[in-house]
Design an enzyme around this catalytic site. Sequence first.
Site, mmCIF file in Angstrom:
data_model
loop_
_atom_site.group_PDB
_atom_site.id
_atom_site.type_symbol
_atom_site.label_atom_id
_atom_site.label_comp_id
_atom_site.label_asym_id
_atom_site.label_seq_id
_atom_site.Cartn_x
_atom_site.Cartn_y
_atom_site.Cartn_z
ATOM 1 N N ASP A 1 0.640 -1.291 -0.057
ATOM 2 C CA ASP A 1 0.103 0.095 -0.013
ATOM 3 C C ASP A 1 0.869 1.309 -0.010
ATOM 4 O OD1 ASP A 1 -2.662 1.111 0.474
ATOM 5 O OD2 ASP A 1 -1.766 2.054 2.039
ATOM 6 N N GLU B 1 14.092 -15.400 0.185
ATOM 7 C CA GLU B 1 14.325 -16.507 1.430
ATOM 8 C C GLU B 1 13.757 -17.622 1.203
ATOM 9 O OE1 GLU B 1 14.500 -14.695 5.546
ATOM 10 O OE2 GLU B 1 16.279 -13.368 4.845
HETATM 11 C C1 GLC Z 1 -4.365 3.090 -0.534
HETATM 12 C C2 GLC Z 1 -5.333 2.464 -0.585
HETATM 13 C C3 GLC Z 1 -6.591 3.022 -0.135
HETATM 14 C C4 GLC Z 1 -6.435 3.616 1.233
HETATM 15 C C5 GLC Z 1 -5.053 4.410 1.207
HETATM 16 C C6 GLC Z 1 -4.515 4.885 2.386
HETATM 17 O O1 GLC Z 1 -4.385 4.092 -1.631
HETATM 18 O O2 GLC Z 1 -5.727 1.646 -1.885
HETATM 19 O O3 GLC Z 1 -7.735 2.310 0.066
HETATM 20 O O4 GLC Z 1 -7.368 4.703 1.521
HETATM 21 O O5 GLC Z 1 -3.920 3.746 0.633
HETATM 22 O O6 GLC Z 1 -4.114 3.646 3.201
#
Ligand code: GLC
Length: 599
Positions: free
Chosen positions: A227, A276
């Site tokens: 993310d 790993e």
């Molecule tokens: C990413 C996720 C989104 C979230 C953001 C903050 O873009 O896909 O859904 O709100 O990160 O974590």
Amino acid sequence: MSQHLTDAPSSAAAPAADDAERRDWWRDAVIYQVYPRSFADANGDGMGDLPGVTARLPYLRDLGVDAVWLSPFYASPQADAGYDVADYRAVDPVFGTLNDADDLVRAAHALGLRVIVDVVPNHCSDQHEWFKQALREGAGSPLRDRFHFRPGKGAHGELPPNDWESIFGGPAWTRTVDGDGRPGEWYLHLFAPEQPDFNWKHPAVHDEFRSVLRFWLDLGVDGFRVDVAHGLVKADGLPDIGHSEQLALLGTATMPYFDQDGVHEIYRDWRQILDEYAPRLRPGAAPSDRIAVAEAWTPTIERAALYLRPDELHQAFNFEYLSAGWDAAELRAVVERSLSAMGAVGAPATWVLSNHDVTRHATRFANPPGGGTQLREPGDRELGLRRARAAALLMLALPGSAYLYQGEELGLPDVTDLPDEVRQDPSFFRAAGQDGFRDGCRVPIPWSGTEAPYGFGPVPGGPSWLPQPPEWAGLSVEAQQGDPGSTLELYRAALRLRRELPALGAGAAVTWLDAPQGVLAFRRDAPEGAAGTGNATEAADGAGSGFVCTVNTTGAPVELAAPGRPLLSSAAGGAAQPVDGDSAVRVTIAADTAIWWAI
Ligand code: GLC
């Protein structure tokens, strides 16, 4: 409700043998995004859960995908639907238990499906132990160094430390309150105030995430979706941007908090951890087959490719493709740029049309072009669905890996008319209702029956965390299953052919063919020595091993020379219509239609 390995159907007890023979499964994998809140609710509380996902895995196996990516199911106050993680090693009770996660991974593997989980390293929840402790200990505590705490500007520290704006609207800083009730330091949050950003210059943060990755790899996951992969490192000194309306700059300019060169060192480190782990299905083969896919919003595709150098991550979402309009020239340009940028670093291109953050593409394509990815209007639904079906065949014909978002195989539109009082997207509230329409693509999936929640939960008339529109009864899995004109059967047929035809899937190039204005036509050839994972000869019915995809993006039928024998058409009514009864020479392709051909 947890489903143990021994409960799995016996016909699916072992991974498909052909899968075990395949190298680098991820290079041409079709990966299905499960948004756990909205996929399947086993316990009837109105919120999807892990046992619900496990119970529906056979559906995904039958759909024909290779892997499942699960959005976060970790312990979280759900201020941003789970992207605010309070404990990276625990499952939130709303989704189940760690045992349920274990069951899910084992059941998926028994069906030959891989499992990718989200990791959220840019920020955590304000309820994470580290942050709570840092707040408690006050200014000067070394625990605060794991985040970005700063004194405010102005005579009394009443102004934020810099001018950065949150992606969700408003300042990217929130002021804390000290133990004595007086206003204290500020902390940085690029997203909601409940999502404090980690300071990746601190070694403890590196150690913590190494350990989190190992925790889930040890549990058996096949990889991670990273993310905000572009956000971890901030420019030294956190410099002002000197500009308001910063959201408009994202994706075009280099921001001091996004796509800083320092992030690459982190991914080189993570790659060593992934490597790993022994390959799951081909013991003894090297390198490892655990992967990571970056959510990296970068100013150019070339910058995204930097995350995919051979010693970094494996894939990145192709947001340029996701944002492209329904236009032959635009699509061709982004396909060419993607293949060339990814080819330059030896990574597969990826393709994606929808996810949990953007308006579903059936609605995006129903609206006039250029409206962005947060739409409020349903547009022309019939047109949107027709284009969405054609777009699916185009995407699945391109070389590389494709990401599907749950429900697109049902042709689901966005729900654009959710009442404000049911909305939960934090960006909707932060931006005073001007933006943040992500709830519309997060409405729970209709599985069966005529009464909401349409099999999403166990009881007709039971709850669902977002309401489903009444017309979704007609879009349920049950309603579409076995109907050859349905979107579900179109996806199934396409995914089956993709496995069977050696020309589809991996590879790095397409050969463009001459085509009328507004039409895309390209050829794919089987790489030397390649065999599909199924019976290609039978699939192609005596044709050669070549493949052509034609896509008419115009609103009118077009006539063209038939490139071969039609295999599949996105038009509900069937394949191309022969002109003057001579299908070998000229055919008419309906408006907004894609056709796959064997040659
Ligand atoms: C990413 C996720 C989104 C979230 C953001 C903050 O873009 O896909 O859904 O709100 O990160 O974590």
